[in-house]
Structures are given as C-alpha cells and as structure tokens.
Design a protein around this motif. Structure first.
Motif, mmCIF file in Angstrom:
data_model
loop_
_atom_site.group_PDB
_atom_site.id
_atom_site.type_symbol
_atom_site.label_atom_id
_atom_site.label_comp_id
_atom_site.label_asym_id
_atom_site.label_seq_id
_atom_site.Cartn_x
_atom_site.Cartn_y
_atom_site.Cartn_z
ATOM 1 N N VAL A 1 0.837 -1.208 0.000
ATOM 2 C CA VAL A 1 0.000 0.000 0.000
ATOM 3 C C VAL A 1 0.863 1.245 0.000
ATOM 4 C CG1 VAL A 1 -1.660 1.332 1.371
ATOM 5 C CG2 VAL A 1 -1.985 -1.127 1.068
ATOM 6 N N GLU A 2 1.958 1.198 0.785
ATOM 7 C CA GLU A 2 2.821 2.385 0.892
ATOM 8 C C GLU A 2 3.425 2.787 -0.457
ATOM 9 O OE1 GLU A 2 5.624 1.358 3.882
ATOM 10 O OE2 GLU A 2 4.258 1.814 5.558
ATOM 11 N N VAL A 3 3.618 1.808 -1.352
ATOM 12 C CA VAL A 3 4.167 2.139 -2.679
ATOM 13 C C VAL A 3 3.075 2.227 -3.730
ATOM 14 C CG1 VAL A 3 6.390 1.096 -2.129
ATOM 15 C CG2 VAL A 3 4.633 -0.293 -3.218
ATOM 16 N N GLY A 4 1.806 2.175 -3.274
ATOM 17 C CA GLY A 4 0.686 2.322 -4.191
ATOM 18 C C GLY A 4 0.351 1.084 -4.991
ATOM 19 N N ASP A 5 0.880 -0.078 -4.611
ATOM 20 C CA ASP A 5 0.633 -1.315 -5.372
ATOM 21 C C ASP A 5 -0.553 -2.054 -4.765
ATOM 22 O OD1 ASP A 5 0.727 -3.571 -6.872
ATOM 23 O OD2 ASP A 5 2.833 -4.053 -6.467
ATOM 24 N N ILE A 6 -1.770 -1.545 -5.038
ATOM 25 C CA ILE A 6 -2.992 -2.120 -4.464
ATOM 26 C C ILE A 6 -3.207 -3.544 -4.969
ATOM 27 C CG2 ILE A 6 -5.487 -1.854 -4.227
ATOM 28 C CD1 ILE A 6 -3.799 0.191 -2.730
ATOM 29 N N ALA A 7 -2.832 -3.827 -6.207
ATOM 30 C CA ALA A 7 -3.026 -5.167 -6.761
ATOM 31 C C ALA A 7 -2.237 -6.206 -5.963
ATOM 32 C CB ALA A 7 -2.603 -5.186 -8.229
ATOM 33 N N THR A 8 -0.988 -5.853 -5.620
ATOM 34 C CA THR A 8 -0.183 -6.777 -4.817
ATOM 35 C C THR A 8 -0.769 -6.928 -3.420
ATOM 36 O OG1 THR A 8 1.814 -6.210 -6.041
ATOM 37 C CG2 THR A 8 2.122 -7.186 -3.860
ATOM 38 N N ALA A 9 -1.267 -5.826 -2.855
ATOM 39 C CA ALA A 9 -1.902 -5.891 -1.532
ATOM 40 C C ALA A 9 -3.077 -6.858 -1.563
ATOM 41 C CB ALA A 9 -2.355 -4.509 -1.088
ATOM 42 N N LYS A 10 -3.909 -6.757 -2.628
ATOM 43 C CA LYS A 10 -5.051 -7.667 -2.761
ATOM 44 C C LYS A 10 -4.577 -9.116 -2.921
ATOM 45 C CE LYS A 10 -8.307 -4.410 -4.880
ATOM 46 N NZ LYS A 10 -9.133 -4.143 -6.069
ATOM 47 N N ALA A 11 -3.483 -9.304 -3.659
ATOM 48 C CA ALA A 11 -2.979 -10.650 -3.880
ATOM 49 C C ALA A 11 -2.502 -11.277 -2.568
ATOM 50 C CB ALA A 11 -1.837 -10.612 -4.894
ATOM 51 N N HIS A 12 -1.834 -10.475 -1.742
ATOM 52 C CA HIS A 12 -1.403 -10.991 -0.433
ATOM 53 C C HIS A 12 -2.597 -11.403 0.412
ATOM 54 C CE1 HIS A 12 2.775 -10.295 -1.012
ATOM 55 N NE2 HIS A 12 2.717 -8.958 -0.990
ATOM 56 N N LEU A 13 -3.626 -10.573 0.424
ATOM 57 C CA LEU A 13 -4.826 -10.891 1.202
ATOM 58 C C LEU A 13 -5.517 -12.134 0.663
ATOM 59 C CD1 LEU A 13 -6.292 -7.336 1.808
ATOM 60 C CD2 LEU A 13 -5.334 -8.869 3.517
ATOM 61 N N ALA A 14 -5.577 -12.252 -0.662
ATOM 62 C CA ALA A 14 -6.244 -13.399 -1.267
ATOM 63 C C ALA A 14 -5.497 -14.694 -0.963
ATOM 64 C CB ALA A 14 -6.356 -13.198 -2.778
ATOM 65 N N ALA A 15 -4.171 -14.609 -0.829
ATOM 66 C CA ALA A 15 -3.367 -15.802 -0.567
ATOM 67 C C ALA A 15 -3.419 -16.234 0.889
ATOM 68 C CB ALA A 15 -1.914 -15.537 -0.958
ATOM 69 N N CYS A 16 -3.957 -15.377 1.737
ATOM 70 C CA CYS A 16 -4.004 -15.686 3.169
ATOM 71 C C CYS A 16 -5.015 -16.798 3.424
ATOM 72 C CB CYS A 16 -4.382 -14.441 3.965
ATOM 73 S SG CYS A 16 -4.403 -14.728 5.750
ATOM 74 N N PRO A 17 -4.622 -17.887 4.094
ATOM 75 C CA PRO A 17 -5.542 -19.009 4.317
ATOM 76 C C PRO A 17 -6.569 -18.762 5.400
ATOM 77 C CG PRO A 17 -3.449 -19.453 5.365
ATOM 78 C CD PRO A 17 -3.280 -18.156 4.630
ATOM 79 N N ILE A 18 -6.462 -17.645 6.126
ATOM 80 C CA ILE A 18 -7.419 -17.348 7.192
ATOM 81 C C ILE A 18 -7.970 -15.951 6.993
ATOM 82 C CG2 ILE A 18 -6.279 -18.836 8.875
ATOM 83 C CD1 ILE A 18 -5.013 -16.361 10.081
ATOM 84 N N GLU A 19 -9.093 -15.708 7.624
ATOM 85 C CA GLU A 19 -9.701 -14.380 7.550
ATOM 86 C C GLU A 19 -8.984 -13.450 8.513
ATOM 87 O OE1 GLU A 19 -13.998 -12.377 8.634
ATOM 88 O OE2 GLU A 19 -13.928 -14.402 7.828
ATOM 89 N N ILE A 20 -8.521 -12.313 8.026
ATOM 90 C CA ILE A 20 -7.774 -11.363 8.857
ATOM 91 C C ILE A 20 -8.723 -10.279 9.328
ATOM 92 C CG2 ILE A 20 -5.799 -9.807 8.963
ATOM 93 C CD1 ILE A 20 -4.526 -11.377 6.730
ATOM 94 N N GLU A 21 -9.154 -10.412 10.565
ATOM 95 C CA GLU A 21 -10.112 -9.453 11.100
ATOM 96 C C GLU A 21 -9.507 -8.055 11.146
ATOM 97 O OE1 GLU A 21 -13.154 -10.006 11.741
ATOM 98 O OE2 GLU A 21 -13.211 -12.196 11.644
ATOM 99 N N GLY A 22 -10.202 -7.063 10.590
ATOM 100 C CA GLY A 22 -9.797 -5.671 10.715
ATOM 101 C C GLY A 22 -8.734 -5.235 9.736
ATOM 102 N N THR A 23 -8.181 -6.161 8.985
ATOM 103 C CA THR A 23 -7.072 -5.794 8.105
ATOM 104 C C THR A 23 -7.477 -4.741 7.080
ATOM 105 O OG1 THR A 23 -6.018 -7.942 8.329
ATOM 106 C CG2 THR A 23 -5.432 -6.652 6.396
#
Length: 463
Positions: free
Chosen positions: A430-452
């Motif tokens: 996010v800090e470098v403006g790469d929202i697509a990569t941020a979404k990819a990291h979240l999508a790869a997470c095997p658990i739900e990240i509350e509040g992220t």
C-alpha cells in the motif's frame, strides 16, 4: 485400651527419633505387609525406628503380620484397643484412635499412614508423578539423608512436616490428584487429633503449628471407594453427629456436611451449612477454606456477586496464600471480568514462584486455574502468555479443558503471527501504491484477517 504388647520384632536403635502410627482392624489387615515393606525396606534403611499399629480387630494383633521379618533397629509394636465408631458420646472414631496411637509412641517425631498406604520410592510411577507436580525430581530431593537425619537437621522452631500424598490415580497409574498433608509432628510441642471425617492434628493451647513442606517423601493412597460412595459415607457419619450435637455442632462438622453436599452437586444445601460453619467462630484456616468453598458453591448456584464476596473474604482472612488470589480470579473469570481476573491470578502464581509456597488445591485444580488464566490471556490478546500458561496447565492436569485451551491458544497464536506477517506485506504494498499486490497478499491468506481491510486499506471494500 489394653497395655502396649511387647515388641514383636527387633529393637529401636538408640536414640529412636521417628515413629509411624497406623490404624488397622480385621478387614484391612491384608495390606499391612506391603505398608511395612515400604517403610522398612528403603534404599537407606527404614524410614522409622518405631512403627505403632493401633489394632481394633479380633485377637492380639493382625494375623497378616505373624512371622513378618522385622530387622534390628526397628521396633514394631501393637497397641490393642476398641473402635469407637458406635459410641454416641464420642463420635470421632478415626481421631480418637489416632490419638491413642500417637500417645503410645515413644519417640520425638510421630507421623501416620493409613493401612492401605505405602511410602513411595523414586522410580515408581506414583512417586515420580507426585514429584513432577511439586516441581521437583528424585535427583533434586536426594541429599543422602534418612527421614530421621532430615528431621534432626530441621530448625528448632519447625514442629511439623507436610508431605505430598497421591490421593487418586487413573487406571494406567498416572497421578490425577495430589494433596499436601501434615504427616509428621514433634509430639511434645502439644497436639490433638480432631474431627470425625478428614481428621487432622491441631496444636493444643500454647502451641503454634510451624510446618515445612518437603516433596522428598511421598505417600501413596491405596485403592479407594468410588468417589460418590465415599461422599455418601462421610455425609452419613457427619449428619448423625450433627443430629446428636444439635446447636453445639462445631464448625468442622458443619463444614464437612457442606463439602459433602457440594460434592453431591447440591450447591444450595452446601451454602447453608458453610454459612452456619462461619457463624461458629472457626479458626482462620477453617474460615479461609470455608469462604473459598462457599464462593465455589455460590458460582454453581448462580450467585456470582455472593461468590466474589466470599472469595474476597478468603483473601482478607489469609492474604499470604496464593490460592486466596486464585479463587478471586476464578470468580472474576465467571463474571467475564478477564482483565481483573488476570491481575489476581498473576499475583497468586507469582506468590507461588517467589515464596516457593506449595498450593493447597489438588494438582488437577491447579491445571484448571492455569487454564482459566490462559483463557483470560486469549480474550485480551496476550497470546504468547496464553500458550505458555496453557502448556503449564496441561502438564498439571490431564483433563480435556487445559488441553483444549492449549490447542486454542496455539491456533490463535499461529493466526496472529500469520496475520501480522501478511499485514506487513499488505502495508508495504500500500505504501508504494501497489494495491493489486496488496489484494494478492490478502487473497493468498488461508485465514480471515479481522480488521485488516479497514486498518491498511481504509478506502476499499474487499477483504
């Protein structure tokens, strides 16, 4: 009571210092040889120079001991006398008989075992289990001393020794419950046996109990009656005594009835008898345990405010006891006040570690209390503390509750660490403006990240 019969073997080595007193009658004499073996046949010699058996059976003594090979240096003496179970004026059969046995002994330090007990030896499952629960080991407690050597070396102000007592084992021989009991006293200081059930030694006027706790010698209880059968037996004895004494019933008897009803699951009736016990001016020690059990009964009975009152009264009565703090914490957990519970429980366990004070509760309850503290840590997010405490709880008790809390704590810790790692990756993207990569990291997470999402990507709606 008849005169003491002559010794039936050996002679005490001068000067005799330790006596172990045992009650026996016809029905339980078969276990006596194993008990004597455990006292006499020890790696460094007998634990006692004198063994006194108070015999209330038929004949002049137990037939099971005819021909028993008593070594030199040990006096085995039989004291014959009646059993007072049917004496309405007495009502204290066990205490009465133990008093006779202790009075018949001839040495400085006098202790007791039951006829179906044994003294444990390092290497057997029950002894090693009791040592682990006391936080020590056979190697750590082996100083090359006999029991008499140890007692002779005690500071002169010490007049009692409490030992661990393995009260309950599972079918595989694993220790389920260990109680600490005052087993040996310096008799000349002045003591008396009291109470009809769960009898105990009390100091006479002018004497003050000054015990030490030593895990190095372990008593192991023989096979016991099923729990509820024992509870009903005790309740019948105490209820009969209460009926005889009426308004003059002492606090220990009322407490015993309350405890039996609590074990039965009748919290309402137990509360009534505990409250009566507190009205009879009990000793500080008796008031302390009565308030604690009354707090437990109130919780079961759906009265958490009353439970907290009695837990705090126990703390005010004996503020130096670790269990005083733990009982307050236990009530606060039930009230959902986890932060306050942590404060009290941490203080209690800190006292255990700082003062090396051995807690009065059976070990399986220690496990429950530590598991409760671990659960509080989970609620407030202190997951490393939760895992550490739950591991300690699981070691102290093989009950499913500590094991479940440990499993939950480890899973929450794993999730928290994974969440933290992914949050750092998302934040960096996010800090470098790469929202697509941020979404990819979240999508790869095997658990739900509350509040992220709301924390690192406040202007988006994905998760």
């Amino acid at each position: 009571m008849s005169d003491v019969t002559p010794s039936i073997g050996g002679a005490p080595a001068p000067p005799p210092y330790v006596s172990i007193c045992v009650l026996s009658y016809d029905a339980d004499q078969a276990t006596l040889p194993a008990l004597l073996d455990s006292i006499i046949c020890r790696p460094r010699g007998s634990a006692a120079e004198e063994i006194v058996i108070y015999w209330s059976g038929t004949g002049d003594g137990p037939a099971s001991l005819v021909g028993y090979p008593v070594p030199d240096g040990v006096a085995l003496r039989i004291v014959t006398g009646p059993w007072k179970a049917d004496d309405p004026a007495n009502g204290e059969p066990f205490a009465w008989a133990r008093q006779r046995a202790f009075e018949a002994a001839r040495v400085v330090w006098r202790g007791y075992l039951d006829s179906d007990d044994v003294l444990g030896v390092a290497g057997d499952k029950a002894t090693d289990g009791a040592l682990r629960r006391a936080g020590t080991s056979a190697a750590a407690t082996d100083h090359g001393l006999t029991l008499a050597d140890y007692l002779r070396d005690l500071a002169p102000e010490v007049n009692g020794v409490c030992l661990p007592y393995v009260y309950r084992q599972d079918v595989a021989g694993n220790v389920e419950q260990t109680n600490w009991r005052a087993r040996f006293v310096r008799w000349a200081d002045g003591w008396v046996w009291k109470a009809p059930v769960h009898e105990d030694m009390y100091p006479l006027p002018g004497n003050v109990a000054r015990p030490v706790y030593n895990a190095g010698l372990v008593g192991v209880h023989g096979p016991t009656k099923p729990d509820m059968e024992r509870v009903e037996r005790n309740l019948a004895i105490l209820t009969k005594l209460h009926a005889q004494m009426g308004d003059q019933t002492d606090s220990r008897t009322l407490f015993g009835i309350g405890s039996a009803y609590l074990d039965r699951g009748d919290a309402t009736r137990s509360r009534d008898f505990f409250a009566r016990a507190l009205m009879t001016s009990p000793s500080s020690e008796d008031a302390w345990i009565t308030h604690r059990l009354l707090a437990r009964a109130c919780l079961i009975d759906g009265a958490p405010d009353a439970a907290l009152h009695h837990a705090l009264m126990a703390l005010a009565t004996l503020p130096d006891r670790p269990d005083s703090f733990l009982s307050v914490g236990e009530v606060l957990i039930r009230q959902g006040r986890h932060g306050a519970a942590i404060t009290f429980m941490e203080m209690g366990f800190a006292k255990v570690q700082a003062a090396v004070f051995l807690m009065d509760e059976p070990a399986f309850r220690h496990g429950f209390m530590r598991a409760g503290l671990a659960e509080c840590y989970i609620v407030v997010g202190r997951l490393d503390d939760a895992v550490r405490t739950a591991e300690e709880a699981a070691k102290a008790s093989n009950h499913p509750y500590p094991a479940t809390i440990l499993r939950v704590a480890r899973e929450r810790q794993r999730r928290a660490r994974l969440t933290g790692a992914i949050q750092m990756l998302v934040q960096s993207a996010v800090e470098v403006g790469d929202i697509a990569t941020a979404k990819a990291h979240l999508a790869a997470c095997p658990i739900e990240i509350e509040g992220t999402v709301s924390e690192v990507l406040p202007n988006t709606t994905f998760r």
